[in-house]
Motif scaffolding. Structure first.
Motif, short mmCIF file in Angstrom:
data_model
loop_
_atom_site.label_atom_id
_atom_site.label_comp_id
_atom_site.label_asym_id
_atom_site.label_seq_id
_atom_site.Cartn_x
_atom_site.Cartn_y
_atom_site.Cartn_z
N THR A 65 -38.40 -16.94 9.71
CA THR A 65 -37.94 -16.24 8.51
C THR A 65 -36.42 -16.20 8.48
N LEU A 66 -35.89 -15.99 7.28
CA LEU A 66 -34.44 -16.00 7.07
C LEU A 66 -33.96 -14.65 6.59
N LEU A 67 -32.77 -14.27 7.04
CA LEU A 67 -32.17 -13.03 6.55
C LEU A 67 -31.80 -13.17 5.09
N THR A 68 -31.66 -12.05 4.42
CA THR A 68 -31.40 -12.05 2.98
C THR A 68 -29.91 -11.88 2.74
N ASN A 69 -29.19 -12.97 2.95
CA ASN A 69 -27.76 -13.03 2.65
C ASN A 69 -27.39 -14.50 2.52
N SER A 70 -26.35 -14.78 1.78
CA SER A 70 -25.96 -16.16 1.53
C SER A 70 -25.05 -16.68 2.63
N PRO A 71 -25.01 -17.99 2.84
CA PRO A 71 -24.03 -18.54 3.79
C PRO A 71 -22.60 -18.13 3.45
N THR A 72 -22.27 -18.12 2.17
CA THR A 72 -20.92 -17.72 1.76
C THR A 72 -20.64 -16.27 2.11
N GLY A 73 -21.62 -15.41 1.85
CA GLY A 73 -21.45 -14.00 2.16
C GLY A 73 -21.29 -13.75 3.65
N LEU A 74 -22.07 -14.45 4.47
CA LEU A 74 -21.97 -14.29 5.92
C LEU A 74 -20.61 -14.76 6.43
N GLU A 75 -20.18 -15.91 5.96
CA GLU A 75 -18.88 -16.45 6.41
C GLU A 75 -17.73 -15.55 5.96
N ARG A 76 -17.84 -15.03 4.75
CA ARG A 76 -16.78 -14.16 4.23
C ARG A 76 -16.63 -12.90 5.07
N ASN A 77 -17.73 -12.49 5.71
CA ASN A 77 -17.68 -11.28 6.53
C ASN A 77 -17.54 -11.56 8.02
N GLY A 78 -17.21 -12.80 8.37
CA GLY A 78 -16.81 -13.09 9.74
C GLY A 78 -17.77 -13.91 10.58
N VAL A 79 -18.91 -14.35 10.03
CA VAL A 79 -19.81 -15.19 10.81
C VAL A 79 -19.23 -16.61 10.87
N PRO A 80 -19.05 -17.18 12.07
CA PRO A 80 -18.55 -18.54 12.16
C PRO A 80 -19.49 -19.51 11.44
N PRO A 81 -18.94 -20.51 10.74
CA PRO A 81 -19.80 -21.44 10.00
C PRO A 81 -20.89 -22.09 10.84
N ASP A 82 -20.59 -22.34 12.13
CA ASP A 82 -21.61 -23.00 12.96
C ASP A 82 -22.73 -22.06 13.39
N GLN A 83 -22.60 -20.76 13.08
CA GLN A 83 -23.67 -19.81 13.37
C GLN A 83 -24.52 -19.48 12.14
N VAL A 84 -24.19 -20.08 11.02
CA VAL A 84 -25.03 -19.93 9.82
C VAL A 84 -26.14 -20.98 9.91
N GLU A 85 -27.37 -20.52 9.83
CA GLU A 85 -28.51 -21.43 10.01
C GLU A 85 -28.53 -22.54 8.97
N ALA A 86 -28.81 -23.76 9.44
CA ALA A 86 -28.93 -24.90 8.53
C ALA A 86 -30.05 -24.67 7.52
N SER A 87 -31.10 -24.00 7.95
CA SER A 87 -32.21 -23.74 7.04
C SER A 87 -31.80 -22.80 5.91
N LEU A 88 -30.93 -21.84 6.21
CA LEU A 88 -30.45 -20.93 5.17
C LEU A 88 -29.60 -21.69 4.16
N ARG A 89 -28.74 -22.57 4.66
CA ARG A 89 -27.93 -23.40 3.76
C ARG A 89 -28.83 -24.26 2.87
N ASP A 90 -29.87 -24.82 3.47
CA ASP A 90 -30.79 -25.68 2.73
C ASP A 90 -31.49 -24.91 1.62
N VAL A 91 -31.96 -23.72 1.94
CA VAL A 91 -32.65 -22.90 0.94
C VAL A 91 -31.71 -22.52 -0.19
N TYR A 92 -30.51 -22.07 0.12
CA TYR A 92 -29.57 -21.70 -0.92
C TYR A 92 -29.15 -22.88 -1.78
N ALA A 93 -29.08 -24.07 -1.18
CA ALA A 93 -28.63 -25.25 -1.92
C ALA A 93 -29.74 -25.85 -2.78
N ASN A 94 -30.99 -25.65 -2.39
CA ASN A 94 -32.06 -26.44 -3.02
C ASN A 94 -33.17 -25.65 -3.69
#
Length: 346
Positions: A65-94
Motif C-alpha cells: 500500500t501507498l501513503l496518501t501524499n504526492s511525490p512533490t509534497g513529500l520532497e517539498r517537506n524534506g524527503v530525499p527524492p531517492d526515498q520517494v517510492e517509484a510506485s507512488l510516482r507511477d501512480v501519480y503520473a498514470n
C-alpha cells in the motif's frame, strides 16, 4: 475461529464453520498484490469496480500500500527524492483525474473473494504488517482537524521511522513506539451508494482509523456486493485515539492478510477481535450517535455470541467495557467498544 461474526448462529453451526476454516488454512494459496496504476482505487469504494485480484476463501495476500501524499509534497517537506517510492510516482503520473476521488486515499484493490455475496461475512485475518519506507508524515490544514480555527494554516512534518527499534523519532527527546495498522480497510458498499467517498467510514468499514487493528487482530465486514471487493490502504505507523489533527503517522505499509468467507452468516456492521478483546464499532457524523451504535453493537454481540440477556449485556458493557473515541475528523466520527475476553470463562 472467532465467534464474533455470528450475530445469532447456533453453536453446532459454529463447529462446522470451524472445520471449514481449518481446511481453508491448510489449502489456501498466497498471492502478492503490488500498488500500481492498474491495482489501486483512488479515493473510493465501489460495488461496480473491477477486481485487481480474485482469491478464494482461505487464501492469503501480501498487499503493498501507498501513503496518501504526492511525490512533490513529500520532497517539498524534506524527503530525499531517492526515498520517494517509484510506485507512488507511477501512480501519480498514470492514474487520470477521472479515476480519482471523491476521497484522497490511495487504496490497493479491489480484491474479490470468489463466492462472496450480500448476506455473507468476510473475515480478514491481519497476519503481519511491515513498514515499507523509513519515514511517515503528519499534517494539518485549515478546514480539517478538531482545532481548525486554532491553526488557520497548513503544516506537514516528516517523521523518521526506526524499523530496527520500531520507534518513531518525532522530535528531540520524543520517541514513539510504532504500532502499524491500516487506517482504511473495507469492502464495497451496497450498489446504491455508487462511487462512495473513501473518507467517512460506514457500514462497509473503510476509513475506520482504528488503531486496535494491528497484526494479530481480525476484522469482520458484512458483504454488500458480489465478490465483496476488499480494499486496503491509508497506512499508519501509529496513531492516537481521535486522530485529532486529521492525520496519523502516515506511511506506506505491506500487509499479509488472510481472507475467510462465512457463507450465509449475515452481519450488520464492521466488528473486530484482538487477542485480548472483542471490538464493536459505530460511525456517524454525530459522535453521540456513533457511541450509541457502538454500544448497541456490543450488546447485540454479547446476546448472540455469549447467550446473555439484553439487560445483562447492557450492564456488562457499563461495568467491564471501555467506550473509546476512534477518530473525530472523518466527517463520520468513530467510536469503538473494547470488551476484555479474560472476563469470560468460555
Amino acid at each position: 475461529m472467532s465467534d464474533y461474526f455470528k450475530p445469532a448462529a447456533a453453536v453446532a453451526l459454529a463447529a462446522v464453520l470451524f472445520a471449514g476454516v481449518a481446511s481453508a488454512q491448510a489449502t489456501g494459496q498466497t498471492f502478492t498484490l503490488e500498488a500500481t496504476p492498474q491495482t489501486i482505487a483512488w479515493g473510493n469504494y465501489d460495488a461496480a469496480a473491477k477486481p485487481a485480484l480474485t482469491v478464494h476463501s482461505g487464501d492469503t495476500v501480501v498487499v503493498h500500500t501507498l501513503l496518501t501524499n504526492s511525490p512533490t509534497g513529500l520532497e517539498r517537506n524534506g524527503v530525499p527524492p531517492d526515498q520517494v517510492e517509484a510506485s507512488l510516482r507511477d501512480v501519480y503520473a498514470n492514474v487520470p483525474a477521472s479515476a480519482r476521488g471523491p476521497g484522497g486515499h490511495i487504496l490497493t484493490g479491489p480484491i474479490a473473494v470468489d463466492g462472496a455475496e450480500p448476506g455473507d461475512t468476510l473475515e480478514i485475518r491481519i497476519l503481519k504488517i511491515d513498514l515499507a519506507i523509513p519515514y511517515a508524515y503528519n499534517g494539518f490544514r485549515y478546514g480539517a482537524g478538531i482545532l481548525t480555527d486554532d491553526f488557520p494554516y497548513s503544516r506537514t512534518k516528516i517523521i523518521p521511522l526506526d524499523k530496527a527499534k520500531m520507534v518513531a523519532r518525532f522530535g528531540p527527546g520524543i520517541t514513539i513506539p510504532l504500532h502499524p495498522f491500516f487506517g482504511s480497510m473495507g469492502v464495497a458498499p451496497p450498489p446504491g451508494f455508487g462511487r462512495y467517498d473513501s473518507t467517512p467510514p460506514t457500514i462497509n468499514g473503510g476509513n475506520m482509523d482504528n488503531k486496535e487493528l494491528v497484526a494479530g487482530t481480525t476484522l469482520f465486514l458484512p458483504v454488500h456486493a458480489t465478490g465483496a471487493l476488499f480494499e486496503v490502504g491509508d497506512g499508519h505507523a501509529g496513531q492516537g485515539n481521535g486522530e485529532v489533527d486529521v492525520t496519523a503517522m502516515e506511511t506506506s505499509l505491506v500487509g499479509t492478510l488472510q481472507f475467510v468467507l462465512h457463507k450465509g452468516q449475515a452481519s450488520s456492521y464492521p466488528r473486530a477481535e484482538t487477542p485480548t478483546h472483542y471490538v464493536a464499532m459505530g460511525f456517524d457524523d454525530d459522535l453521540s450517535i456513533a457511541a450509541h451504535k457502538a454500544v448497541r453493537e456490543m450488546v447485540d454481540f454479547l446476546v448472540a455470541a455469549k447467550g446473555m440477556t439484553r439487560d445483562d449485556a447492557y450492564m456488562l458493557v457499563s461495568v467491564a467495557g471501555d467506550v473509546d473515541i476512534t477518530e473525530v475528523v472523518d466527517r463520520n466520527k468513530g467510536v469503538h467498544v473494547m470488551m476484555p475476553k479474560a472476563i469470560f470463562s468460555k
